[in-house]
Enzyme design. Structure first.
Site, PDB file in Angstrom:
ATOM      1  N   GLY A  46       0.838  -1.192   0.000  1.00 14.60           N
ATOM      2  CA  GLY A  46       0.000   0.000   0.000  1.00 14.60           C
ATOM      3  C   GLY A  46       0.868   1.235   0.000  1.00 14.60           C
ATOM      4  CD  GLN A  51       3.337   5.514   2.808  1.00 14.23           C
ATOM      5  OE1 GLN A  51       2.336   4.955   2.383  1.00 14.23           O
ATOM      6  NE2 GLN A  51       4.401   4.849   3.240  1.00 14.23           N
ATOM      7  CB  CYS A  99       5.814   1.889   7.428  1.00 20.55           C
ATOM      8  SG  CYS A  99       5.148   3.413   6.729  1.00 20.55           S
ATOM      9  CG  LEU A 100       6.583   1.225   1.298  1.00 20.25           C
ATOM     10  CD1 LEU A 100       5.759   1.539   0.051  1.00 20.25           C
ATOM     11  CD2 LEU A 100       7.721   0.280   0.978  1.00 20.25           C
ATOM     12  CG  HIS A 141       0.100   0.623   7.386  1.00 18.38           C
ATOM     13  ND1 HIS A 141       1.105   0.196   8.228  1.00 18.38           N
ATOM     14  CD2 HIS A 141       0.697   1.490   6.520  1.00 18.38           C
ATOM     15  CE1 HIS A 141       2.246   0.779   7.883  1.00 18.38           C
ATOM     16  NE2 HIS A 141       2.025   1.560   6.841  1.00 18.38           N
ATOM     17  CD  GLU A 142      -0.868   2.112   2.932  1.00 22.60           C
ATOM     18  OE1 GLU A 142      -0.555   3.301   2.728  1.00 22.60           O
ATOM     19  OE2 GLU A 142      -0.014   1.227   3.145  1.00 22.60           O
ATOM     20  CG  HIS A 145       0.548   6.399   5.846  1.00 19.03           C
ATOM     21  ND1 HIS A 145       1.691   6.902   6.444  1.00 19.03           N
ATOM     22  CD2 HIS A 145       0.823   5.111   5.532  1.00 19.03           C
ATOM     23  CE1 HIS A 145       2.612   5.949   6.487  1.00 19.03           C
ATOM     24  NE2 HIS A 145       2.111   4.851   5.946  1.00 19.03           N
TER      25      HIS A 145
END
Length: 194
Positions: A46, A51, A99-100, A141-142, A145
């Protein structure tokens, strides 16, 4: 289409709520296409607009699931209804998230095992579905953000202490850190040859 740099923990856009998407124009479609390419290059599941430095409420995902939902999609202005979240300690073996924007590290976190998701697709049309298991985790999670939270902001006391040590050691207390998927080494080791 272009691969976009992924910003890291210290970037302010990751720590403030994103603005709702109100215009479905060519610029938005280009952002979605660029995010798709970036997500593929990152080997992630995701990617939220903050991000890549864009403070808008949208994310894309690529996650095979058993919920009857396409494994690739875009969700704009999502609203989640969460099932119950256990109060037990998270299991480091089965509940570790990464996480990216916190690249190369993972920590265990309890999440709801079921969510109802509603929002809009890339054309501005309503969508609604239920997600379970890890797919539900991806949705939470997304969406976090988009609310200005990283998963490390939700860790229990023990894992928060460890994540803060990483932030200090990596220099992620300030803006300016990023990585470019497909160009920089994959922080999670997906590009390593066995």
């Amino acid at each position: 289409m272009a691969i976009l740099p992924i910003v890291v923990h210290g970037n302010p856009v990751l720590h403030r709520p994103a603005a709702p998407v109100t215009t479905f124009d060519e610029e938005l479609q280009k952002l979605i296409a660029d995010m798709e390419e970036t997500l593929d290059a990152s080997n992630g599941v995701g990617l939220a607009a903050p991000q890549v430095g864009v403070g808008l409420r949208l994310f894309n995902y690529h996650f095979p699931n058993t919920d009857g939902v396409p494994e690739r999609g875009v969700i704009i202005n999502p609203v989640l209804t969460l099932g119950k979240i256990s109060t037990q300690d998270p299991d480091p073996d089965t509940e570790e998230e990464g996480c990216l924007s916190f690249p190369g590290y993972g920590f265990p976190l309890k999440r709801a095992d079921w969510v109802s998701v509603s929002g809009l697709n890339e054309k501005g049309e309503p969508l609604k579905f239920e997600a379970t298991g890890w797919f539900a985790r991806v949705m939470q999670h997304e969406t976090d953000h988009l609310d200005g939270k990283l998963y490390v902001n939700r860790l229990n006391k023990k894992w928060t202490a460890r994540s803060k040590k990483v932030i200090m050691r990596e220099g992620w207390t300030v803006d300016g850190n990023s990585w470019l998927p497909g160009t920089d080494p994959d922080p999670f080791g997906h590009d390593m040859v066995d």
